[in-house]
Write a protein that holds these residues in place. Structure first.
Motif, PDB file in Angstrom:
ATOM      1  N   GLU A   1       0.845  -1.195   0.000  1.00  0.00           N
ATOM      2  CA  GLU A   1       0.000   0.000   0.000  1.00  0.00           C
ATOM      3  C   GLU A   1       0.881   1.246   0.000  1.00  0.00           C
ATOM      4  OE1 GLU A   1      -2.459  -0.009   3.425  1.00  0.00           O
ATOM      5  OE2 GLU A   1      -0.803  -0.195   4.822  1.00  0.00           O
ATOM      6  N   GLY A   2       0.383   2.343   0.550  1.00  0.00           N
ATOM      7  CA  GLY A   2       1.142   3.579   0.613  1.00  0.00           C
ATOM      8  C   GLY A   2       0.315   4.634   1.324  1.00  0.00           C
ATOM      9  N   LYS A   3       0.869   5.842   1.423  1.00  0.00           N
ATOM     10  CA  LYS A   3       0.186   6.924   2.119  1.00  0.00           C
ATOM     11  C   LYS A   3      -0.834   7.598   1.198  1.00  0.00           C
ATOM     12  CE  LYS A   3       2.827   6.369   5.717  1.00  0.00           C
ATOM     13  NZ  LYS A   3       2.320   5.595   6.867  1.00  0.00           N
ATOM     14  N   THR A   4      -2.002   7.846   1.768  1.00  0.00           N
ATOM     15  CA  THR A   4      -3.062   8.530   1.033  1.00  0.00           C
ATOM     16  C   THR A   4      -3.884   9.333   2.026  1.00  0.00           C
ATOM     17  OG1 THR A   4      -4.576   8.153  -0.833  1.00  0.00           O
ATOM     18  CG2 THR A   4      -4.937   6.837   1.142  1.00  0.00           C
ATOM     19  N   PRO A   5      -4.593  10.378   1.578  1.00  0.00           N
ATOM     20  CA  PRO A   5      -5.340  11.203   2.530  1.00  0.00           C
ATOM     21  C   PRO A   5      -6.671  10.582   2.935  1.00  0.00           C
ATOM     22  CG  PRO A   5      -4.738  12.425   0.520  1.00  0.00           C
ATOM     23  CD  PRO A   5      -4.548  10.976   0.233  1.00  0.00           C
ATOM     24  N   ILE A   6      -7.128  10.967   4.116  1.00  0.00           N
ATOM     25  CA  ILE A   6      -8.510  10.766   4.534  1.00  0.00           C
ATOM     26  C   ILE A   6      -9.003  12.111   5.036  1.00  0.00           C
ATOM     27  CG2 ILE A   6      -7.809   9.930   6.834  1.00  0.00           C
ATOM     28  CD1 ILE A   6     -10.423   8.212   6.758  1.00  0.00           C
TER      29      ILE A   6
ATOM     30  N   ILE B   1     -10.684  15.142  12.670  1.00  0.00           N
ATOM     31  CA  ILE B   1     -11.051  15.493  11.294  1.00  0.00           C
ATOM     32  C   ILE B   1     -12.567  15.575  11.162  1.00  0.00           C
ATOM     33  CG2 ILE B   1     -10.844  14.843   8.861  1.00  0.00           C
ATOM     34  CD1 ILE B   1      -8.378  13.164   9.673  1.00  0.00           C
ATOM     35  N   ALA B   2     -13.255  14.588  11.725  1.00  0.00           N
ATOM     36  CA  ALA B   2     -14.714  14.525  11.598  1.00  0.00           C
ATOM     37  C   ALA B   2     -15.386  15.769  12.180  1.00  0.00           C
ATOM     38  CB  ALA B   2     -15.239  13.265  12.289  1.00  0.00           C
ATOM     39  N   LYS B   3     -14.869  16.269  13.313  1.00  0.00           N
ATOM     40  CA  LYS B   3     -15.510  17.427  13.944  1.00  0.00           C
ATOM     41  C   LYS B   3     -14.958  18.766  13.453  1.00  0.00           C
ATOM     42  CE  LYS B   3     -12.657  17.326  18.166  1.00  0.00           C
ATOM     43  NZ  LYS B   3     -12.667  17.043  19.617  1.00  0.00           N
ATOM     44  N   GLY B   4     -14.010  18.723  12.519  1.00  0.00           N
ATOM     45  CA  GLY B   4     -13.537  19.946  11.888  1.00  0.00           C
ATOM     46  C   GLY B   4     -12.341  20.604  12.520  1.00  0.00           C
ATOM     47  N   ASP B   5     -11.680  19.944  13.478  1.00  0.00           N
ATOM     48  CA  ASP B   5     -10.493  20.529  14.102  1.00  0.00           C
ATOM     49  C   ASP B   5      -9.216  20.273  13.303  1.00  0.00           C
ATOM     50  OD1 ASP B   5     -12.016  21.552  16.095  1.00  0.00           O
ATOM     51  OD2 ASP B   5     -11.578  19.990  17.561  1.00  0.00           O
ATOM     52  N   ALA B   6      -9.311  19.466  12.279  1.00  0.00           N
ATOM     53  CA  ALA B   6      -8.225  19.238  11.317  1.00  0.00           C
ATOM     54  C   ALA B   6      -8.887  18.925   9.991  1.00  0.00           C
ATOM     55  CB  ALA B   6      -7.337  18.079  11.763  1.00  0.00           C
ATOM     56  N   ASP B   7      -8.119  19.092   8.901  1.00  0.00           N
ATOM     57  CA  ASP B   7      -8.701  18.892   7.569  1.00  0.00           C
ATOM     58  C   ASP B   7      -8.469  17.488   7.026  1.00  0.00           C
ATOM     59  OD1 ASP B   7      -9.749  21.547   7.251  1.00  0.00           O
ATOM     60  OD2 ASP B   7      -7.678  22.226   6.983  1.00  0.00           O
ATOM     61  N   LEU B   8      -7.308  16.926   7.314  1.00  0.00           N
ATOM     62  CA  LEU B   8      -7.022  15.613   6.753  1.00  0.00           C
ATOM     63  C   LEU B   8      -5.847  14.980   7.470  1.00  0.00           C
ATOM     64  CD1 LEU B   8      -4.259  15.597   4.668  1.00  0.00           C
ATOM     65  CD2 LEU B   8      -5.719  17.280   3.556  1.00  0.00           C
ATOM     66  N   MET B   9      -5.713  13.697   7.245  1.00  0.00           N
ATOM     67  CA  MET B   9      -4.550  12.942   7.698  1.00  0.00           C
ATOM     68  C   MET B   9      -4.066  12.112   6.536  1.00  0.00           C
ATOM     69  SD  MET B   9      -4.339  10.193  10.829  1.00  0.00           S
ATOM     70  CE  MET B   9      -2.832   9.338  11.261  1.00  0.00           C
ATOM     71  N   MET B  10      -2.764  12.004   6.381  1.00  0.00           N
ATOM     72  CA  MET B  10      -2.193  11.117   5.371  1.00  0.00           C
ATOM     73  C   MET B  10      -1.644   9.895   6.092  1.00  0.00           C
ATOM     74  SD  MET B  10      -0.425  13.800   2.688  1.00  0.00           S
ATOM     75  CE  MET B  10       0.406  14.751   3.964  1.00  0.00           C
ATOM     76  N   THR B  11      -2.251   8.758   5.793  1.00  0.00           N
ATOM     77  CA  THR B  11      -1.878   7.526   6.473  1.00  0.00           C
ATOM     78  C   THR B  11      -1.966   6.371   5.491  1.00  0.00           C
ATOM     79  OG1 THR B  11      -2.303   6.162   8.426  1.00  0.00           O
ATOM     80  CG2 THR B  11      -4.231   7.100   7.322  1.00  0.00           C
ATOM     81  N   ASP B  12      -1.778   5.161   5.977  1.00  0.00           N
ATOM     82  CA  ASP B  12      -1.782   4.005   5.090  1.00  0.00           C
ATOM     83  C   ASP B  12      -3.174   3.782   4.507  1.00  0.00           C
ATOM     84  OD1 ASP B  12       0.917   3.447   5.630  1.00  0.00           O
ATOM     85  OD2 ASP B  12       0.355   2.438   7.479  1.00  0.00           O
ATOM     86  N   ALA B  13      -3.199   3.389   3.235  1.00  0.00           N
ATOM     87  CA  ALA B  13      -4.464   3.222   2.532  1.00  0.00           C
ATOM     88  C   ALA B  13      -5.400   2.267   3.257  1.00  0.00           C
ATOM     89  CB  ALA B  13      -4.192   2.731   1.110  1.00  0.00           C
ATOM     90  N   SER B  14      -4.838   1.207   3.858  1.00  0.00           N
ATOM     91  CA  SER B  14      -5.671   0.246   4.579  1.00  0.00           C
ATOM     92  C   SER B  14      -6.399   0.910   5.739  1.00  0.00           C
ATOM     93  CB  SER B  14      -4.814  -0.915   5.095  1.00  0.00           C
ATOM     94  OG  SER B  14      -3.769  -0.432   5.929  1.00  0.00           O
ATOM     95  N   GLU B  15      -5.721   1.825   6.439  1.00  0.00           N
ATOM     96  CA  GLU B  15      -6.351   2.501   7.565  1.00  0.00           C
ATOM     97  C   GLU B  15      -7.424   3.471   7.093  1.00  0.00           C
ATOM     98  OE1 GLU B  15      -5.077   4.352  11.836  1.00  0.00           O
ATOM     99  OE2 GLU B  15      -3.879   5.004  10.121  1.00  0.00           O
TER     100      GLU B  15
END
Length: 256
Positions: A119-124, A180-194
């Motif tokens: 896999e690799g890093k991708t945003p959520i 992220i869900a509540k709007g205190d951050a915009d995104l996280m870049m983590t492993d695609a599986s996560e």
């Protein structure tokens, strides 16, 4: 002639010493336990329940299957991403599991098993904003708030690729996605599986951004103390699990 006799005696002595040396695999079987290091904060790979002091997750099920193959019990050792390498070097466990990414720094200190996942890093991000964060260039803007958990490959990836956006460090990898869900951050870049797993946990709220086309290449594997016999056993066990469908069964229970 005398020299040859001495040399022969030396070789016999060395052979005897080598025969008496046991591998870590032998030691594990003899003591009846395999010590498995887990962070317990990285579902679907591992999660730790403080109330019951128990672990669950994909790699917990895999660890139990490995223990059964070895004929030993599993002793779980609670670690954390910032101290994972220190605990490994201190020989606090025989094998690290729970979503371990292969890195060259880790390879210097131990062996990796056959890769179990590519896999690799991708945003959520929030689903309403997912289209805004398709590329690193779109992410790396002063108005973007990127959140990371410290001490692992997520933090290293963000710091290597983000120059203008804000990087916010958040210590609790269990609740980080709620930020992220509540709007205190915009995104996280983590492993695609996560990202796929968290998308499933937050339907319609959080969306994995192109998890099939991550920003980089990475593989997950099991990080072993440097013992050829142990690595050979784990690799053979994985090969058989891939072929007989047992790996697929455990994978489907957590990722599908």
């Amino acid at each position: 002639m005398r020299i040859l006799s001495c040399l022969a005696a030396l070789l016999l002595t060395l052979a005897s010493v080598q025969a008496q040396e046991s591998s870590r695999l032998d030691e594990i079987v003899k003591r009846g336990t395999l010590r498995v290091g887990l962070t317990g904060d990285y579902l679907p790979f591992s999660s730790f329940d403080k109330a019951t002091s128990t672990f669950r997750g994909f790699d917990v099920d895999m660890a139990e299957a490995l223990g059964k193959a070895l004929g030993v019990k599993i002793e779980y050792v609670h670690t954390a991403w910032p101290q994972l390498t220190r605990d490994f070097e201190a020989d606090n466990f025989d094998i690290a599991m729970g979503g371990i990414s292969i890195t060259l720094d880790r390879q210097k200190k131990g062996f990796f098993s056959t890769p179990i996942m590519r896999e690799g890093k991708t945003p959520i991000a929030r689903c309403s904003d997912a289209d805004k964060y398709q590329t690193l260039a779109e992410i790396d803007k002063p108005s973007t708030r990127v959140i990371v958990n410290p001490g692992g490959t997520n933090e290293r990836f963000a710091k290597a690729n983000i120059r203008s956006a804000e990087i916010k460090t958040y210590n609790d990898n269990v609740t980080i996605f709620e930020e992220i869900a509540k709007g205190d951050a915009d995104l996280m870049m983590t492993d695609a599986s996560e990202t796929r797993y968290q998308q499933k946990l937050h339907p319609g709220v959080l969306c994995a951004v192109h998890p099939d086309k991550p920003f980089d290449f990475a593989e997950k594997a099991y990080w072993l103390q440097r013992d050829p016999a142990l690595k050979a056993f784990v690799d053979q066990w994985l090969h058989m699990a891939f072929e007989d469908g047992s790996y697929r069964k455990i994978y489907a229970a957590w990722f599908e």
